[in-house]
Design an enzyme around this catalytic site. Structure first.
Site, PDB file in Angstrom:
ATOM      1  N   CYS A 125       0.924  -1.150   0.203  1.00 60.88           N
ATOM      2  CA  CYS A 125       0.062   0.010  -0.080  1.00 60.88           C
ATOM      3  C   CYS A 125       0.881   1.195  -0.002  1.00 60.88           C
ATOM      4  O   CYS A 125       2.019   1.407  -0.383  1.00 60.88           O
ATOM      5  CB  CYS A 125      -1.036  -0.003   1.086  1.00 60.88           C
ATOM      6  SG  CYS A 125      -2.332   1.097   0.900  1.00 60.88           S
ATOM      7  N   ASP A 194      -3.823   1.250   9.972  1.00 59.90           N
ATOM      8  CA  ASP A 194      -4.980   2.008  10.041  1.00 59.90           C
ATOM      9  C   ASP A 194      -5.327   2.123  11.522  1.00 59.90           C
ATOM     10  O   ASP A 194      -6.158   2.824  11.921  1.00 59.90           O
ATOM     11  CB  ASP A 194      -6.056   1.417   9.159  1.00 59.90           C
ATOM     12  CG  ASP A 194      -5.778   1.956   7.683  1.00 59.90           C
ATOM     13  OD1 ASP A 194      -5.013   1.570   6.964  1.00 59.90           O
ATOM     14  OD2 ASP A 194      -6.310   3.164   7.276  1.00 59.90           O
TER      15      ASP A 194
HETATM   16  C1  RUB Z   1      -4.081   3.024   3.551  1.00 60.13           C
HETATM   17  C2  RUB Z   1      -3.201   2.030   4.216  1.00 60.13           C
HETATM   18  C3  RUB Z   1      -2.174   2.639   4.813  1.00 60.13           C
HETATM   19  C4  RUB Z   1      -2.352   3.091   6.351  1.00 60.13           C
HETATM   20  C5  RUB Z   1      -1.188   3.864   6.857  1.00 60.13           C
HETATM   21  O1  RUB Z   1      -5.351   2.553   3.014  1.00 60.13           O
HETATM   22  O2  RUB Z   1      -3.893   1.146   4.355  1.00 60.13           O
HETATM   23  O3  RUB Z   1      -1.052   1.640   4.868  1.00 60.13           O
HETATM   24  O4  RUB Z   1      -3.478   3.878   6.296  1.00 60.13           O
HETATM   25  O5  RUB Z   1      -0.948   4.992   5.997  1.00 60.13           O
HETATM   26  P1  RUB Z   1      -6.219   3.496   1.984  1.00 60.13           P
HETATM   27  P2  RUB Z   1      -0.231   6.280   6.819  1.00 60.13           P
HETATM   28  O6  RUB Z   1      -5.611   3.965   0.651  1.00 60.13           O
HETATM   29  O7  RUB Z   1      -7.613   2.518   1.880  1.00 60.13           O
HETATM   30  O8  RUB Z   1      -6.717   4.744   2.936  1.00 60.13           O
HETATM   31  O9  RUB Z   1       0.941   5.876   7.273  1.00 60.13           O
HETATM   32  O10 RUB Z   1       0.171   7.328   5.588  1.00 60.13           O
HETATM   33  O11 RUB Z   1      -1.146   7.030   7.942  1.00 60.13           O
END
Ligand code: RUB
Length: 309
Positions: A125, A194
């Site tokens: 991701c 998340d």
């Molecule tokens: C985003 C996702 C990320 C976490 C952490 O999912 O799973 O790994 O949110 O991200 P989506 P961060 O694209 O569905 O929002 O470290 O940027 O908070």
């Protein structure tokens, strides 16, 4: 006012990633407070609560969102006038955003310590916290190479490989199902989160659990990079973290699906990786094993059992 626009952008994933979602929601709350014209302090509180609800209902899984909104809304626990309430909300919003930005920088510094010269990393991701660690290791002139997944169905891997490419990091872009094929070439998996439950289970982009499972089998370490406001206090009482199921059109166009009456398309956006597959969680307060998640909830988020009733 940006409230409805921000809510719509979070829903449509124009604004995405748990940290960014939290900061955008807090900015929208601050903007709403700044422009709110009401006659008395009770009405101010009522209107702010409605705005907070609109924001928290946008995406159910990223716990950073309700945690951030709650942090700002605590300004309204006690106040004497509309102006005092407004000031208090704006001060808390600014504090949260400042804390969040510094947290991501601090995680990058701490996370980079766990990346060694010569390491091959794998990320899934697009997480600014996880990516921050990788970019910082590269900035420290550690020789690293990265495997980055595609991330079906929304393709967030593309954002990740652009950032890695811009930094000049040698990167392999692979489809999600190729992780098992390449895992023996990988020294360290590093992902974001998340939400993190009190038992150390990590909720992150769908596919993370499979990757962690493959890593466990290959004896490859898994690090999760996450700010403390990604920890989910209500899991202390056994409350489950809701997993968002998104529109099926993201997986299969409706024009195809409508001719397949026996097929049900499923599109969960996140999954749960048990703590046993996670070696370390890197937060802005330090790095520790997932089993210590409760300490973060108690000591840094300040939640006690009696707050949860
Ligand atoms: C985003 C996702 C990320 C976490 C952490 O999912 O799973 O790994 O949110 O991200 P989506 P961060 O694209 O569905 O929002 O470290 O940027 O908070």
């Amino acid at each position: 006012m940006i409230l409805n626009g921000t809510a719509a952008s979070i829903k449509s994933m124009e604004i995405r990633g748990a940290g960014r979602i939290a900061r955008a929601a807090v900015e929208a709350l601050a903007d709403y407070a700044r422009n709110l014209e009401v006659s008395d302090a009770d009405a101010f509180k009522r209107e702010m609560q409605k705005a907070a609800e609109i924001l928290t209902e946008t995406r159910p899984t990223a716990v950073s969102l309700p945690n951030a909104v709650r942090y700002v809304m605590r300004a309204l626990d006690s106040f004497e006038s509309v102006e005092a309430a407004r000031e208090a909300v704006l001060a808390r919003a600014a504090e949260f955003i400042d804390h969040s930005e510094h947290a991501v920088e601090r995680i990058a510094e701490i996370g980079a310590r766990h990346i060694s010269d010569g390491d091959v990393l794998l990320t899934h991701c697009n997480s600014e916290a996880a990516l921050g660690c990788i970019l910082e290791a590269h900035r420290q002139e550690k020789e690293i190479e990265v495997y980055a997944t595609e991330v079906r169905p929304r393709g967030q891997g593309l954002i990740t490989i652009r950032a890695l490419n811009d930094a000049g990091i040698r990167t392999n872009y692979i489809i999600d199902s190729a992780v098992r094929y390449f895992i023996n070439d990988v020294d360290l998996v590093i992902v974001g989160a998340d939400a993190i439950a009190v038992n150390g289970a990590v909720v992150n982009k769908i596919g993370t659990a499979q990757i962690a499972h493959a890593a466990d089998e290959a004896r490859t370490n898994v690090i999760v990079a996450a700010e403390t406001y990604k920890f989910a206090p209500r899991t202390i009482l056994g409350e489950k973290i809701a997993i968002e199921e998104r529109d099926t059109g993201e997986v299969l166009p409706g024009t195809i699906a409508e001719n397949l009456p026996f097929v049900r398309v499923r599109n969960p956006a996140f999954d749960v990786t048990p703590a046993e597959y996670v070696d370390l969680i890197v937060t802005e307060m330090g790095a520790f094993p997932p089993e210590l998640a409760y300490l973060v909830i108690r000591d840094y988020l300040g939640w006690k059992i009696e707050d949860l009733r």
